[in-house]
Design an enzyme around this catalytic site. Structure first.
Site, PDB file in Angstrom:
ATOM      1  N   ASN A  13       0.900  -1.113  -0.063  1.00 29.94           N
ATOM      2  CA  ASN A  13       0.160  -0.130   0.020  1.00 29.94           C
ATOM      3  C   ASN A  13       0.784   1.220   0.170  1.00 29.94           C
ATOM      4  O   ASN A  13       1.511   1.563   0.884  1.00 29.94           O
ATOM      5  CB  ASN A  13      -1.007   0.106   1.313  1.00 29.94           C
ATOM      6  CG  ASN A  13      -1.625   1.272   1.587  1.00 29.94           C
ATOM      7  OD1 ASN A  13      -1.745   2.052   0.530  1.00 29.94           O
ATOM      8  ND2 ASN A  13      -2.362   1.402   2.624  1.00 29.94           N
ATOM      9  N   TRP A  14       0.950   1.880  -1.172  1.00 31.34           N
ATOM     10  CA  TRP A  14       1.889   2.915  -1.348  1.00 31.34           C
ATOM     11  C   TRP A  14       1.614   4.363  -0.533  1.00 31.34           C
ATOM     12  O   TRP A  14       2.102   5.194  -0.564  1.00 31.34           O
ATOM     13  CB  TRP A  14       2.149   3.262  -2.828  1.00 31.34           C
ATOM     14  CG  TRP A  14       2.920   2.132  -3.592  1.00 31.34           C
ATOM     15  CD1 TRP A  14       3.361   0.903  -2.710  1.00 31.34           C
ATOM     16  CD2 TRP A  14       3.567   2.372  -4.707  1.00 31.34           C
ATOM     17  NE1 TRP A  14       4.160   0.161  -3.652  1.00 31.34           N
ATOM     18  CE2 TRP A  14       4.483   1.070  -5.226  1.00 31.34           C
ATOM     19  CE3 TRP A  14       3.224   3.036  -5.771  1.00 31.34           C
ATOM     20  CZ2 TRP A  14       4.932   0.655  -5.900  1.00 31.34           C
ATOM     21  CZ3 TRP A  14       4.140   2.876  -7.112  1.00 31.34           C
ATOM     22  CH2 TRP A  14       4.768   1.714  -7.295  1.00 31.34           C
ATOM     23  N   LYS A  15       0.155   4.191  -0.137  1.00 31.36           N
ATOM     24  CA  LYS A  15      -0.470   5.514   0.355  1.00 31.36           C
ATOM     25  C   LYS A  15      -0.276   6.653  -0.583  1.00 31.36           C
ATOM     26  O   LYS A  15      -0.202   6.819  -1.795  1.00 31.36           O
ATOM     27  CB  LYS A  15      -0.124   5.764   1.901  1.00 31.36           C
ATOM     28  CG  LYS A  15      -0.067   4.152   2.700  1.00 31.36           C
ATOM     29  CD  LYS A  15       0.006   4.744   4.295  1.00 31.36           C
ATOM     30  CE  LYS A  15       0.121   3.081   4.817  1.00 31.36           C
ATOM     31  NZ  LYS A  15       0.203   3.267   6.364  1.00 31.36           N
ATOM     32  N   HIS A  61      -9.221   0.564   5.171  1.00 33.10           N
ATOM     33  CA  HIS A  61      -7.717   1.041   5.950  1.00 33.10           C
ATOM     34  C   HIS A  61      -8.092   1.849   6.971  1.00 33.10           C
ATOM     35  O   HIS A  61      -8.937   2.750   7.052  1.00 33.10           O
ATOM     36  CB  HIS A  61      -6.952   1.561   4.910  1.00 33.10           C
ATOM     37  CG  HIS A  61      -5.517   1.680   5.229  1.00 33.10           C
ATOM     38  ND1 HIS A  61      -5.194   2.419   6.537  1.00 33.10           N
ATOM     39  CD2 HIS A  61      -4.677   0.586   5.294  1.00 33.10           C
ATOM     40  CE1 HIS A  61      -3.747   2.232   6.711  1.00 33.10           C
ATOM     41  NE2 HIS A  61      -3.596   1.080   5.969  1.00 33.10           N
ATOM     42  N   GLU A 106      -6.679   4.226   8.172  1.00 33.56           N
ATOM     43  CA  GLU A 106      -6.549   5.768   7.988  1.00 33.56           C
ATOM     44  C   GLU A 106      -7.672   6.253   7.366  1.00 33.56           C
ATOM     45  O   GLU A 106      -7.988   7.659   7.547  1.00 33.56           O
ATOM     46  CB  GLU A 106      -5.123   5.869   6.878  1.00 33.56           C
ATOM     47  CG  GLU A 106      -4.016   5.617   7.934  1.00 33.56           C
ATOM     48  CD  GLU A 106      -2.783   5.237   6.999  1.00 33.56           C
ATOM     49  OE1 GLU A 106      -2.852   5.233   5.782  1.00 33.56           O
ATOM     50  OE2 GLU A 106      -1.489   4.745   7.566  1.00 33.56           O
ATOM     51  N   GLU A 165      -5.241  -5.518  10.790  1.00 31.55           N
ATOM     52  CA  GLU A 165      -4.229  -4.634  10.939  1.00 31.55           C
ATOM     53  C   GLU A 165      -4.400  -3.952  12.108  1.00 31.55           C
ATOM     54  O   GLU A 165      -5.283  -3.096  12.457  1.00 31.55           O
ATOM     55  CB  GLU A 165      -4.183  -3.425   9.925  1.00 31.55           C
ATOM     56  CG  GLU A 165      -4.074  -3.868   8.625  1.00 31.55           C
ATOM     57  CD  GLU A 165      -3.468  -3.026   7.606  1.00 31.55           C
ATOM     58  OE1 GLU A 165      -2.335  -3.213   7.076  1.00 31.55           O
ATOM     59  OE2 GLU A 165      -4.154  -1.976   7.263  1.00 31.55           O
ATOM     60  N   GLY A 193       2.734   1.711  10.978  1.00 33.91           N
ATOM     61  CA  GLY A 193       3.700   2.788  10.531  1.00 33.91           C
ATOM     62  C   GLY A 193       4.488   3.148  12.040  1.00 33.91           C
ATOM     63  O   GLY A 193       4.827   4.218  12.051  1.00 33.91           O
ATOM     64  N   SER A 215       3.970  -2.777  10.461  1.00 34.16           N
ATOM     65  CA  SER A 215       5.079  -2.831  10.467  1.00 34.16           C
ATOM     66  C   SER A 215       5.714  -4.056   9.993  1.00 34.16           C
ATOM     67  O   SER A 215       6.981  -4.740  10.715  1.00 34.16           O
ATOM     68  CB  SER A 215       5.821  -2.502  12.076  1.00 34.16           C
ATOM     69  OG  SER A 215       5.126  -1.167  12.160  1.00 34.16           O
ATOM     70  N   GLY A 268       3.088  -1.321   4.299  1.00 37.44           N
ATOM     71  CA  GLY A 268       2.994   0.202   4.181  1.00 37.44           C
ATOM     72  C   GLY A 268       4.332   0.717   3.887  1.00 37.44           C
ATOM     73  O   GLY A 268       4.792   0.306   2.666  1.00 37.44           O
ATOM     74  N   GLY A 269       5.258   0.910   4.648  1.00 38.79           N
ATOM     75  CA  GLY A 269       6.444   1.611   4.446  1.00 38.79           C
ATOM     76  C   GLY A 269       7.216   0.931   3.997  1.00 38.79           C
ATOM     77  O   GLY A 269       8.115   1.477   3.031  1.00 38.79           O
TER      78      GLY A 269
HETATM   79  C1  PEP Z   1      -0.551  -0.359   6.245  1.00 41.06           C
HETATM   80  O1  PEP Z   1      -0.765   0.976   6.301  1.00 41.06           O
HETATM   81  O2  PEP Z   1      -1.215  -1.041   5.966  1.00 41.06           O
HETATM   82  C2  PEP Z   1       0.592  -0.903   7.140  1.00 41.06           C
HETATM   83  C3  PEP Z   1       0.621  -2.186   7.311  1.00 41.06           C
HETATM   84  O3  PEP Z   1       1.633   0.027   7.233  1.00 41.06           O
HETATM   85  P1  PEP Z   1       3.152  -0.285   7.601  1.00 41.06           P
HETATM   86  O4  PEP Z   1       3.554  -1.281   6.958  1.00 41.06           O
HETATM   87  O5  PEP Z   1       4.051   0.987   7.409  1.00 41.06           O
HETATM   88  O6  PEP Z   1       2.903  -0.479   9.317  1.00 41.06           O
END
Ligand code: PEP
Length: 256
Positions: A9-11, A96, A98, A168, A174, A214, A235-236
């Site tokens: 997920n590049w957000k 998600h 967010e 999640e 994050g 993470s 994510g990251g």
């Molecule tokens: C996400 O936003 O779906 C996520 C898992 O982010 P991260 O891997 O950065 O924790």
């Protein structure tokens, strides 16, 4: 029995040029390999066509991070499922944390969006998970059950093929803090049990449940290797080709 899915997920990162370059780098690292699961990237809307142009043996599936809850019409600023489909999108992330937090999206909206996605023949990735305070007060299972119960029974034609779940824990997104393998397995097994109640044992047995929060190359093998974890929502670490491929490597290694 269940094919893993590693979804990036590049957000709100990566314009068309940067996105094309990142996808090309990932494709180059995966060149010549036959994956035993699926690898997906979900760029911002505007970057989707550029990533779709990275062909040449590119094994990456294409997804989006959102869609409109209406098919078409006077809805300024929205992007429909049919438009995404035309651009080559196969998966859409819905709910998600967010979007739950910043856009105040609700179960009703998730149901409308997922039904449109499934009707169009695409697949939905439905996210859910508790916040820190809910975990600390011993309510993680109760919250997850409510999130699943508020949406799954209202979906039309959902099955284990067109719906993917993503647990999640919000406190792990994050933050660099990952759920322990014990917590991840326990919450995934709990989720599968709720899916069995809502959609039947057979669907629950085939349903892919991803872990997100993470996830990185160093923990991917252990997490994705857990009995009820079928991949990761990343994510990251999806923003660096080597890290994203490192997680795919972890998923592959978990099958050995
Ligand atoms: C996400 O936003 O779906 C996520 C898992 O982010 P991260 O891997 O950065 O924790």
């Amino acid at each position: 029995m269940r094919r893993y899915l590693v979804a990036g997920n590049w957000k709100l990162n990566m314009g068309p040029a940067a996105g094309r370059a990142l996808a090309a780098e990932v494709a180059e690292l995966l060149k010549g390999r036959t994956l035993r699961g699926d690898a997906l990237v979900c760029p911002p809307f505007l970057t989707i066509p550029a990533v779709g142009e990275v062909a040449d043996g590119n094994p990456l599936l294409l997804g989006s991070q959102n869609c409109a809850d209406k098919a078409q019409g006077a809805y300024t600023g929205e992007v429909s499922v049919e438009m995404l489909k035309e651009a080559g999108v196969q998966y859409v992330i819905i709910a998600h944390s967010e979007r739950r937090e910043y856009q105040k999206e609700t179960d009703d909206l998730f149901v409308r969006k997922i039904n449109l996605i499934l009707e169009a023949g695409l697949k939905a990735i439905f996210c859910f998970g508790e916040v820190l305070e809910e975990r600390q007060s011993g309510r993680a299972e109760e919250v997850v059950r409510a999130q699943l119960t508020g949406v799954l029974p209202r979906l039309e034609n959902a099955n284990a093929y067109n719906l993917v779940l993503a647990y999640e824990p919000v406190w792990a997104i994050g933050t660099g803090e990952t759920a322990t393998p014990e917590i991840a397995q326990q919450m995934h097994a709990f989720t599968r049990g709720v899916v069995a109640e809502l959609m039947g044992e057979e669907v629950a047995g085939y349903m892919r449940i991803l872990y997100g929060g993470s996830c990185k190359p160093g923990n991917a093998r252990e997490l994705i290797g857990l009995p009820d974890v079928d991949g990761g929502l990343i994510g990251g670490a999806a923003l660096k080709a080597a890290d994203f491929v490192g997680i795919i490597d972890g998923a592959e290694a978990s099958l050995d």
